[in-house]
Design a protein around this motif. Sequence first.
Motif, PDB file in Angstrom:
ATOM      1  N   HIS A  31       0.842  -1.196   0.000  1.00 17.12           N
ATOM      2  CA  HIS A  31       0.000   0.000   0.000  1.00 17.12           C
ATOM      3  C   HIS A  31       0.872   1.238   0.000  1.00 17.12           C
ATOM      4  CE1 HIS A  31      -3.992  -1.520   0.498  1.00 17.12           C
ATOM      5  NE2 HIS A  31      -3.642  -2.270   1.510  1.00 17.12           N
ATOM      6  N   HIS A  62      -0.639  -4.823  -7.670  1.00 15.78           N
ATOM      7  CA  HIS A  62      -1.627  -5.903  -7.691  1.00 15.78           C
ATOM      8  C   HIS A  62      -0.963  -7.247  -7.969  1.00 15.78           C
ATOM      9  CE1 HIS A  62      -4.880  -8.454  -8.997  1.00 15.78           C
ATOM     10  NE2 HIS A  62      -4.365  -8.507 -10.202  1.00 15.78           N
ATOM     11  N   ARG A 121      -0.941 -10.378  -5.372  1.00 18.69           N
ATOM     12  CA  ARG A 121      -1.558 -11.649  -5.754  1.00 18.69           C
ATOM     13  C   ARG A 121      -0.547 -12.785  -5.658  1.00 18.69           C
ATOM     14  NH1 ARG A 121      -5.258 -14.012 -10.009  1.00 18.69           N
ATOM     15  NH2 ARG A 121      -3.865 -15.516 -10.959  1.00 18.69           N
ATOM     16  N   SER A 168      -4.704  -8.491  11.551  1.00 15.72           N
ATOM     17  CA  SER A 168      -5.718  -8.352  10.513  1.00 15.72           C
ATOM     18  C   SER A 168      -7.079  -8.777  11.042  1.00 15.72           C
ATOM     19  CB  SER A 168      -5.356  -9.199   9.305  1.00 15.72           C
ATOM     20  OG  SER A 168      -4.089  -8.844   8.833  1.00 15.72           O
ATOM     21  N   VAL A 169      -8.127  -8.071  10.617  1.00 17.88           N
ATOM     22  CA  VAL A 169      -9.423  -8.350  11.212  1.00 17.88           C
ATOM     23  C   VAL A 169     -10.246  -9.371  10.438  1.00 17.88           C
ATOM     24  CG1 VAL A 169      -9.673  -6.232  12.533  1.00 17.88           C
ATOM     25  CG2 VAL A 169     -10.308  -6.247  10.139  1.00 17.88           C
ATOM     26  N   ARG A 170     -10.050  -9.504   9.129  1.00 17.89           N
ATOM     27  CA  ARG A 170     -10.813 -10.530   8.418  1.00 17.89           C
ATOM     28  C   ARG A 170     -10.086 -10.962   7.151  1.00 17.89           C
ATOM     29  NH1 ARG A 170     -16.443  -8.285   6.967  1.00 17.89           N
ATOM     30  NH2 ARG A 170     -16.476  -9.846   5.329  1.00 17.89           N
ATOM     31  N   ASP A 171     -10.445 -12.135   6.656  1.00 17.14           N
ATOM     32  CA  ASP A 171      -9.792 -12.683   5.476  1.00 17.14           C
ATOM     33  C   ASP A 171     -10.823 -13.489   4.693  1.00 17.14           C
ATOM     34  OD1 ASP A 171      -8.230 -13.764   3.606  1.00 17.14           O
ATOM     35  OD2 ASP A 171      -6.756 -14.645   4.959  1.00 17.14           O
ATOM     36  N   ASP A 172     -11.471 -12.841   3.735  1.00 16.09           N
ATOM     37  CA  ASP A 172     -12.519 -13.525   2.971  1.00 16.09           C
ATOM     38  C   ASP A 172     -11.954 -14.416   1.887  1.00 16.09           C
ATOM     39  OD1 ASP A 172     -14.435 -12.334   4.441  1.00 16.09           O
ATOM     40  OD2 ASP A 172     -14.882 -10.738   3.014  1.00 16.09           O
ATOM     41  N   LEU A 173     -10.708 -14.175   1.493  1.00 14.12           N
ATOM     42  CA  LEU A 173     -10.157 -14.888   0.346  1.00 14.12           C
ATOM     43  C   LEU A 173      -9.723 -16.305   0.689  1.00 14.12           C
ATOM     44  CD1 LEU A 173      -9.166 -14.933  -2.542  1.00 14.12           C
ATOM     45  CD2 LEU A 173      -7.208 -13.607  -1.895  1.00 14.12           C
ATOM     46  N   GLY A 201      -7.311  -6.038   6.433  1.00 12.76           N
ATOM     47  CA  GLY A 201      -8.015  -7.288   6.197  1.00 12.76           C
ATOM     48  C   GLY A 201      -8.421  -7.393   4.743  1.00 12.76           C
ATOM     49  N   ILE A 202      -8.918  -8.571   4.373  1.00 16.90           N
ATOM     50  CA  ILE A 202      -9.348  -8.797   2.994  1.00 16.90           C
ATOM     51  C   ILE A 202     -10.867  -8.875   2.961  1.00 16.90           C
ATOM     52  CG2 ILE A 202      -9.230 -10.343   1.047  1.00 16.90           C
ATOM     53  CD1 ILE A 202      -6.520 -11.211   2.024  1.00 16.90           C
ATOM     54  N   VAL A 203     -11.462  -8.057   2.121  1.00 20.28           N
ATOM     55  CA  VAL A 203     -12.912  -7.976   2.031  1.00 20.28           C
ATOM     56  C   VAL A 203     -13.326  -8.460   0.651  1.00 20.28           C
ATOM     57  CG1 VAL A 203     -14.860  -6.419   2.092  1.00 20.28           C
ATOM     58  CG2 VAL A 203     -12.902  -5.979   3.532  1.00 20.28           C
ATOM     59  N   GLU A 204     -14.404  -9.243   0.580  1.00 19.34           N
ATOM     60  CA  GLU A 204     -14.871  -9.597  -0.756  1.00 19.34           C
ATOM     61  C   GLU A 204     -15.991  -8.655  -1.161  1.00 19.34           C
ATOM     62  OE1 GLU A 204     -16.445 -13.439  -1.140  1.00 19.34           O
ATOM     63  OE2 GLU A 204     -17.984 -13.190   0.366  1.00 19.34           O
ATOM     64  N   THR A 260      -6.581  -4.415  -4.981  1.00 18.96           N
ATOM     65  CA  THR A 260      -7.260  -5.611  -5.469  1.00 18.96           C
ATOM     66  C   THR A 260      -6.285  -6.771  -5.402  1.00 18.96           C
ATOM     67  OG1 THR A 260      -8.018  -4.088  -7.143  1.00 18.96           O
ATOM     68  CG2 THR A 260      -8.869  -6.301  -7.229  1.00 18.96           C
ATOM     69  N   LEU A 261      -6.635  -7.796  -4.623  1.00 19.42           N
ATOM     70  CA  LEU A 261      -5.722  -8.936  -4.534  1.00 19.42           C
ATOM     71  C   LEU A 261      -6.037  -9.972  -5.590  1.00 19.42           C
ATOM     72  CD1 LEU A 261      -4.945 -10.011  -0.892  1.00 19.42           C
ATOM     73  CD2 LEU A 261      -3.444  -9.058  -2.601  1.00 19.42           C
ATOM     74  N   ASP A 262      -7.316 -10.209  -5.839  1.00 20.16           N
ATOM     75  CA  ASP A 262      -7.648 -11.294  -6.750  1.00 20.16           C
ATOM     76  C   ASP A 262      -9.053 -11.098  -7.302  1.00 20.16           C
ATOM     77  OD1 ASP A 262      -7.202 -13.560  -8.138  1.00 20.16           O
ATOM     78  OD2 ASP A 262      -6.530 -14.711  -6.427  1.00 20.16           O
ATOM     79  N   TYR A 321     -11.596  -9.470  -4.558  1.00 20.31           N
ATOM     80  CA  TYR A 321     -11.076  -9.526  -3.202  1.00 20.31           C
ATOM     81  C   TYR A 321     -10.183  -8.320  -2.990  1.00 20.31           C
ATOM     82  CZ  TYR A 321     -12.868 -14.200  -3.318  1.00 20.31           C
ATOM     83  OH  TYR A 321     -13.702 -15.272  -3.438  1.00 20.31           O
ATOM     84  N   HIS A 369      -7.817  -5.966  -0.475  1.00 23.73           N
ATOM     85  CA  HIS A 369      -7.114  -5.799   0.792  1.00 23.73           C
ATOM     86  C   HIS A 369      -7.206  -4.334   1.166  1.00 23.73           C
ATOM     87  CE1 HIS A 369      -3.725  -5.290   3.542  1.00 23.73           C
ATOM     88  NE2 HIS A 369      -3.969  -6.541   3.878  1.00 23.73           N
ATOM     89  N   ALA A 380     -16.953  -3.597   6.829  1.00 18.31           N
ATOM     90  CA  ALA A 380     -16.677  -4.169   5.514  1.00 18.31           C
ATOM     91  C   ALA A 380     -17.777  -3.836   4.528  1.00 18.31           C
ATOM     92  CB  ALA A 380     -16.502  -5.675   5.638  1.00 18.31           C
TER      93      ALA A 380
END
Lengths: 97, 130, 113
Positions: free
Chosen positions: B43, B91, B95, B108-113, C43-46, C72-74, C83, C85, C92
């Motif tokens: 970032h 990016h 990735r 980190s608070v969340r990880d949807d991936l 964190g990673i948000v979808e 954008t991660l993916d 996804y 970050h 979220a």
Amino acid sequence: MMNGLLLASLVLLSLAILGSMFRLLAGPSIPDRIAALDTIGILLLATIAVIGMLLRTTAYFDIILLIGILAFIGTTAFARYIERGVVLESGDDREHP
Amino acid sequence: MNPETIGSILESVIGIVVLIGALISVISVIGLIRLPDVYLRSHAATKSATLGVLFILNGAFLYFWIFEDHFSIKLLLGIVFVFLTGPVGGHLNGRAAYRSGVSLWKGSVRDDLKEDLKRERQERQEGRGL
Amino acid sequence: MITYIRRAWAVMKLFVLFNRELFLSSYAVLVQIIRPRLAIRPGIVEMKTRLRSNTEITLLSCLICLTPGTLTLDVAHDGETLYIHAMDIEDAEELAESIRNTFERAIMEVTRA
């Protein structure tokens, strides 16, 4: 006035390059090092622009373009390498996990 | 106001724009050193550094346009190129980092991936087994 | 003819919007960096997107990447989930909603004018 400001920004940019050099050497994972290398490339480009202004010459603009392109290609190649283990490959992207 | 004063004021303004760009670059490199994981670092590195460099290149472009009467297409092309490629590089790097298994910072608070990537890989494995 | 003018206007609007976002969020990230104690919740948000074609999704993910603070991660293979970050997540849903309201709407105005 102008020259003083340009020299000051040259010093700041050199410090920034030194800082990214630290991350390049210390970074725990390979993506860290790639990000640092990318940053060094972009900062070099800025440094050359400032030097060009100091010397009042337009001769360095080709180098700015060249470094911009090469830094991007380098980052892309490294990222593909750590993701898949190869830089160039044939076939569909989705075939490989 | 005579042209000379206007010239020197313009010169100082361009110098200050370049200095602001250099300061933004230094702060983003502090972020590159200080932040705890790859994603956060990228970032700071790929985007704020891009902004700083854009400031500097715009200053150089204006300088050569106003004072040297040289409208530089090369410099303009360089600005557009940095603008386009900086974030794309970020990016790709992010990735690649995620797919090669670099973990997130513990705060980190969340990880949807995570779940989705696991499911996707499993599906692909099953597809190959058939 | 009218369509072209409207589309050019939409492109201008997208550009201005994007520049404003770039400056605002750059400022936010720079403040986070020089703060003595890190107070961030990454964190990673979808995010589900309504955009469909490849061009639109590429444009959207590039714009998200260009804004500091989001990356954008993916992109999922179904082509409608991104996804992202984010550096500092408060809510979220709110983050996804704000992207939907700014960039996605502006892109739609450009491509579907």
